[in-house]
Design a protein around this motif. Structure first.
Motif, PDB file in Angstrom:
ATOM      1  N   GLN A 437       0.826  -1.197   0.000  1.00 54.69           N
ATOM      2  CA  GLN A 437       0.000   0.000   0.000  1.00 54.69           C
ATOM      3  C   GLN A 437       0.869   1.258   0.000  1.00 54.69           C
ATOM      4  N   GLY A 438       1.982   1.195   0.741  1.00 54.63           N
ATOM      5  CA  GLY A 438       2.902   2.326   0.751  1.00 54.63           C
ATOM      6  C   GLY A 438       3.506   2.578  -0.619  1.00 54.63           C
ATOM      7  N   VAL A 439       3.847   1.510  -1.327  1.00 57.97           N
ATOM      8  CA  VAL A 439       4.398   1.650  -2.680  1.00 57.97           C
ATOM      9  C   VAL A 439       3.345   2.228  -3.619  1.00 57.97           C
ATOM     10  N   TYR A 440       2.115   1.721  -3.523  1.00 62.41           N
ATOM     11  CA  TYR A 440       1.047   2.228  -4.386  1.00 62.41           C
ATOM     12  C   TYR A 440       0.813   3.715  -4.133  1.00 62.41           C
ATOM     13  N   ASP A 441       0.845   4.120  -2.875  1.00 61.59           N
ATOM     14  CA  ASP A 441       0.643   5.537  -2.539  1.00 61.59           C
ATOM     15  C   ASP A 441       1.756   6.388  -3.137  1.00 61.59           C
ATOM     16  N   ARG A 442       2.989   5.905  -3.021  1.00 59.18           N
ATOM     17  CA  ARG A 442       4.124   6.669  -3.560  1.00 59.18           C
ATOM     18  C   ARG A 442       4.064   6.734  -5.089  1.00 59.18           C
ATOM     19  N   LEU A 443       3.721   5.619  -5.739  1.00 57.79           N
ATOM     20  CA  LEU A 443       3.621   5.619  -7.195  1.00 57.79           C
ATOM     21  C   LEU A 443       2.502   6.552  -7.660  1.00 57.79           C
ATOM     22  N   THR A 444       1.379   6.498  -6.958  1.00 58.68           N
ATOM     23  CA  THR A 444       0.266   7.386  -7.307  1.00 58.68           C
ATOM     24  C   THR A 444       0.669   8.845  -7.149  1.00 58.68           C
ATOM     25  N   TYR A 445       1.404   9.141  -6.075  1.00 59.32           N
ATOM     26  CA  TYR A 445       1.888  10.511  -5.852  1.00 59.32           C
ATOM     27  C   TYR A 445       2.806  10.946  -6.992  1.00 59.32           C
ATOM     28  N   GLU A 446       3.746  10.069  -7.391  1.00 57.37           N
ATOM     29  CA  GLU A 446       4.690  10.417  -8.459  1.00 57.37           C
ATOM     30  C   GLU A 446       3.967  10.608  -9.791  1.00 57.37           C
ATOM     31  N   LEU A 447       2.888   9.863  -9.997  1.00 62.15           N
ATOM     32  CA  LEU A 447       2.173   9.940 -11.269  1.00 62.15           C
ATOM     33  C   LEU A 447       1.135  11.059 -11.296  1.00 62.15           C
ATOM     34  N   THR A 448       0.947  11.693 -10.163  1.00 58.47           N
ATOM     35  CA  THR A 448      -0.035  12.791 -10.117  1.00 58.47           C
ATOM     36  C   THR A 448       0.584  14.124  -9.724  1.00 58.47           C
ATOM     37  N   GLU A 449       1.389  14.139  -8.662  1.00 59.46           N
ATOM     38  CA  GLU A 449       1.923  15.403  -8.151  1.00 59.46           C
ATOM     39  C   GLU A 449       3.453  15.476  -8.176  1.00 59.46           C
ATOM     40  N   GLY A 450       4.104  14.365  -7.772  1.00 59.60           N
ATOM     41  CA  GLY A 450       5.552  14.413  -7.584  1.00 59.60           C
ATOM     42  C   GLY A 450       6.329  14.650  -8.859  1.00 59.60           C
ATOM     43  N   ALA A 451       6.120  13.779  -9.866  1.00 58.93           N
ATOM     44  CA  ALA A 451       6.799  13.899 -11.165  1.00 58.93           C
ATOM     45  C   ALA A 451       8.307  14.030 -11.023  1.00 58.93           C
ATOM     46  N   THR A 452       8.918  13.205 -10.165  1.00 60.85           N
ATOM     47  CA  THR A 452      10.375  13.230  -9.987  1.00 60.85           C
ATOM     48  C   THR A 452      11.053  12.626 -11.210  1.00 60.85           C
ATOM     49  N   PRO A 453      12.074  13.294 -11.763  1.00 62.63           N
ATOM     50  CA  PRO A 453      12.796  12.718 -12.904  1.00 62.63           C
ATOM     51  C   PRO A 453      13.329  11.321 -12.553  1.00 62.63           C
ATOM     52  N   TYR A 454      13.345  10.464 -13.541  1.00 60.61           N
ATOM     53  CA  TYR A 454      13.715   9.062 -13.322  1.00 60.61           C
ATOM     54  C   TYR A 454      15.086   8.938 -12.651  1.00 60.61           C
ATOM     55  N   SER A 455      16.055   9.712 -13.095  1.00 62.24           N
ATOM     56  CA  SER A 455      17.421   9.593 -12.579  1.00 62.24           C
ATOM     57  C   SER A 455      17.529   9.975 -11.106  1.00 62.24           C
ATOM     58  N   LYS A 456      16.557  10.740 -10.590  1.00 60.66           N
ATOM     59  CA  LYS A 456      16.616  11.188  -9.203  1.00 60.66           C
ATOM     60  C   LYS A 456      15.826  10.289  -8.252  1.00 60.66           C
ATOM     61  N   LEU A 457      15.191   9.250  -8.793  1.00 56.72           N
ATOM     62  CA  LEU A 457      14.466   8.297  -7.961  1.00 56.72           C
ATOM     63  C   LEU A 457      15.432   7.320  -7.306  1.00 56.72           C
ATOM     64  N   SER A 458      15.004   6.692  -6.232  1.00 59.09           N
ATOM     65  CA  SER A 458      15.801   5.619  -5.637  1.00 59.09           C
ATOM     66  C   SER A 458      15.816   4.438  -6.594  1.00 59.09           C
ATOM     67  N   LYS A 459      16.772   3.538  -6.404  1.00 65.52           N
ATOM     68  CA  LYS A 459      16.895   2.377  -7.284  1.00 65.52           C
ATOM     69  C   LYS A 459      15.615   1.551  -7.268  1.00 65.52           C
ATOM     70  N   GLU A 460      14.998   1.451  -6.090  1.00 66.75           N
ATOM     71  CA  GLU A 460      13.768   0.664  -5.967  1.00 66.75           C
ATOM     72  C   GLU A 460      12.675   1.218  -6.859  1.00 66.75           C
ATOM     73  N   TYR A 461      12.453   2.513  -6.824  1.00 63.13           N
ATOM     74  CA  TYR A 461      11.360   3.096  -7.603  1.00 63.13           C
ATOM     75  C   TYR A 461      11.717   3.229  -9.079  1.00 63.13           C
ATOM     76  N   GLN A 462      13.006   3.262  -9.391  1.00 61.45           N
ATOM     77  CA  GLN A 462      13.408   3.166 -10.793  1.00 61.45           C
ATOM     78  C   GLN A 462      12.988   1.805 -11.354  1.00 61.45           C
ATOM     79  N   VAL A 463      13.197   0.763 -10.560  1.00 59.49           N
ATOM     80  CA  VAL A 463      12.791  -0.585 -10.980  1.00 59.49           C
ATOM     81  C   VAL A 463      11.282  -0.650 -11.180  1.00 59.49           C
ATOM     82  N   TYR A 464      10.530  -0.107 -10.232  1.00 61.01           N
ATOM     83  CA  TYR A 464       9.069  -0.127 -10.344  1.00 61.01           C
ATOM     84  C   TYR A 464       8.604   0.583 -11.617  1.00 61.01           C
ATOM     85  N   GLN A 465       9.139   1.785 -11.847  1.00 60.81           N
ATOM     86  CA  GLN A 465       8.662   2.565 -12.992  1.00 60.81           C
ATOM     87  C   GLN A 465       9.091   1.938 -14.322  1.00 60.81           C
TER      88      GLN A 465
END
Length: 657
Positions: A437-465
């Motif tokens: 649920q925490g991952v889903y919340d973070r992914l939803t945030y990145e896809l709606t508000e966060g919009a962090t560039p791929y290179s600046k994400l942690s390795k874990e979330y780079q893998v997810y995206q």
């Protein structure tokens, strides 16, 4: 006195009652004569005409030959078994599909009631995510699609037909004009739309389609049975026989099943058998004719070798079919056997390999490889190979071993949520739900508000995206054939990694690279914002039903200390997937034995094999030579602890040890 008697007789003769009695007697005599003529004189002829006897010729399967080693040790043989078959004995009518489906469904339930299972040799399966998926790809998939759609060659397939998903193909076969597997929206009103699969579970639906499709392949040859289940138990035989009056066309026949001795060691050489495909049918019949045999020796229901010696020596092992001419009635029941020609069993095949030597070599290699893997394992979460370092310097973090228990299905994840789950299973599952649920919340945030560039994400979330984009491409949501690899934004995402996933997906929508038909949009969803919202909803749902994505959560739960290595070891104990000495289990729970040492003991004792871990290094090979001549007698390669290649044929003798 005489006059009175005469008058009385005259009165009786001229009486209306007498006339009626004579008429009744006459008609009764005629009726008795007709009954005698129908039942006694011509009874058998009329009965035969009523039964509609038909003379048919049906095949008798031959017994497949055995495979033996050079010393006569059996490697593959046949075992007597009972099979369940169904024949298409149903009269053509508007209700034929309903009658056939009813019999097939009840037959499936009777078979499964006693722990047996029906044959599922269709090219469609239910994957780990519970969705229909093809079990073949490439040319084999196109050939399967062409067969289902009724084309002789794959060239006749349109692009839309080639793109049909497994779900769409199942629905095509199940439609009202097909096998009619399903129900009308209003079961009482046949004018309402027909819904394929309605009323069945996914497993039942696939089983129904598999059997109906197999029956359809022999529809031009009635009284050729379609095998529904093999090697069924005595209980299943009994229950089907008891219900035979309600199962039209269903029969129990004696059959054989292929049994492989010590298959772990010889599977790569022997191969396996399976139901013949359309391509194999044509190829084998051509081969038989070339060798001087009869045309159409093989039929669509035959079992043939698929790989290894089973395939290479197919025509030798198969044998020659027999046949019998029978008289059947209109329900398909055999009345009389007119003529019978016995089948000829296939020839035995002797190989030049030595069974005992092969097993000894395999065990030696497995033990050596386990020792090599153990020597590479370090008690760490991660290992990064230094630049310019040799590959021999690679180390295996113990956390990769822990994750392999989940990733390679050594542990049963589904049991974590079962009612009878153990304490550790429940604790790990609760941690998984929270982390997910925490991952889903973070992914939803990145896809709606966060919009962090791929290179600046942690390795874990780079893998997810990265996995999200790959998933959308695989499912055809991102139409990869339309994506321009030289496009600046595509390059910024795929190579330069300087934009966010949100920006990339919005650009895909703007460039019409998104197949909106897969997003279940209503007419009111038309602008890019609403399409993006539906795409976000689709993405979260897709990763929630993707097993590989869900497994990856456990990797990062381990690395982020949400679950521990000790819990993984305790799961092995709770699920009893390996034989663990009682003293090791007690020491683990009491804290006297660390999770690292516990896992190392399992590897060193081959309770968990290198094949199960599938971690580098996992390849090994061996060469055996004649000590007198130096000739190579045997060469084998073990990949993921499966011997995959032999040099065939070998020399006349093999070195013994």
């Amino acid at each position: 006195m005489f006059r009175e008697i005469r008058d009385h007789i005259i009165n009786i003769v001229t009486s209306r009652l007498t006339v009626l009695m004579i008429l009744f007697a006459f008609f009764a005599g005629v009726l008795l004569y007709r009954c005698f003529n129908l039942q006694i004189v011509n009874g058998e002829e009329y009965l035969n005409d009523f039964i509609l006897q038909i003379e048919k010729t049906r095949d008798i399967s031959s017994t497949r030959g055995r495979i033996l080693d050079r010393n006569g040790n059996v490697l593959a043989e046949n075992e007597l078994a009972y099979s369940v078959k169904i024949e298409d004995v149903f009269e053509s009518s508007r209700n034929k599909n309903a009658k056939v489906n009813d019999v097939v469904y009840r037959l499936i339930k009777l078979i499964e009631k006693n722990g047996d299972s029906v044959i599922t040799d269709f090219k469609i399966i239910i994957d780990e995510d519970g969705d229909y998926a093809y079990s073949v790809d490439g040319t084999a998939l196109l050939r399967f699609q062409a067969d289902v759609l009724g084309y002789r060659t794959i060239d006749e397939l349109s692009e839309e037909e080639k793109a049909m998903t497994a779900q769409e193909l199942i629905e095509y076969l199940s439609r009202a004009k097909g096998f009619a597997i399903g129900q009308y929206e209003d079961p009482e009103n046949t004018k309402t739309p027909f819904v394929p699969g309605k009323g069945y579970t996914k497993e039942e639906w696939l089983q129904m389609v598999t059997i109906r499709y197999a029956m359809n392949l022999t529809s031009f040859r009635k009284y050729v049975g379609t095998t529904v289940a093999t090697n069924v138990s005595a209980e299943t035989v009994a229950v089907i026989m008891e219900n035979s009056d309600q199962l039209d066309g269903v029969s129990i026949v004696e059959d054989t099943v292929r049994h492989y001795i010590d298959s772990k060691y010889f599977a790569h050489v022997l191969g396996y058998t399976g139901k013949i495909s359309s391509d194999e049918l044509a190829e084998l019949n051509d081969q038989v004719v070339t060798e001087g045999g009869l045309e159409d020796t093989y039929t669509i229901n035959d079992v043939v070798g698929k790989s290894g010696i089973e395939a290479y020596m197919e025509t030798t092992l198969q044998g020659t079919k027999g046949s019998e001419k029978v008289v059947v009635n209109n329900t398909g029941k055999v009345i009389t056997i007119l003529e019978r020609k016995e089948a000829q069993p296939g020839a035995d095949v002797y190989l030049t390999i030595d069974k005992d030597l092969t097993e000894a070599v395999y065990n030696i290699i497995e033990q050596k490889l386990a020792g090599l893997v153990a020597s590479k394992i370090i008690n760490a979460k991660e290992f990064n190979l230094p630049e310019n370092a040799k590959s021999s310097s690679i180390k295996i973090p113990i956390y990769d071993v822990y994750f392999a228990m989940i990733n390679n299905n050594i542990l049963d994840r589904k049991h974590f949520e079962a009612e009878d789950a153990g304490e550790t299973e429940k604790a790990v599952y609760a941690a998984y739900l929270e982390y997910k649920q925490g991952v889903y919340d973070r992914l939803t945030y990145e896809l709606t508000e966060g919009a962090t560039p791929y290179s600046k994400l942690s390795k874990e979330y780079q893998v997810y995206q990265s996995n999200i984009v790959s998933l959308l491409r695989e499912e055809g949501v991102i139409m990869k054939e339309l994506v321009d690899d030289n496009d600046a934004t595509q390059t910024a995402w795929a190579k330069e990694e300087v934009i966010s996933l949100k920006e990339y997906l919005q650009y895909c929508i703007a460039m019409n690279w998104i197949d909106v038909s897969k997003l279940d949009l209503n007419d009111k969803y038309s602008d890019s914002t609403e399409v993006y919202d539906k795409l976000l909803e689709y993405t979260i749902n897709a990763i929630d039903h993707t097993t590989e994505f869900q497994k990856r959560f456990y990797k990062y739960m381990l690395l982020n200390d949400k679950i521990t290595g000790k819990q993984i070891c305790m799961l092995l104990c709770e699920q009893q997937v390996v034989d663990i000495p009682a003293e090791d289990e007690e020491a683990l729970y009491s804290g006297k034995l660390s999770a690292y040492q516990f896992m190392m003991n399992r590897i060193n004792n081959l309770e968990i094999t290198p094949a199960q871990l599938a971690l580098d290094p996992c390849n090994a090979s061996v060469v055996i030579t004649d000590v007198n001549t130096g000739d190579v007698r045997l060469w084998c390669l073990i990949r993921d602890m499966t011997i995959t290649k032999w040099r065939i044929p070998w020399m006349r003798s093999i070195m013994r040890s």
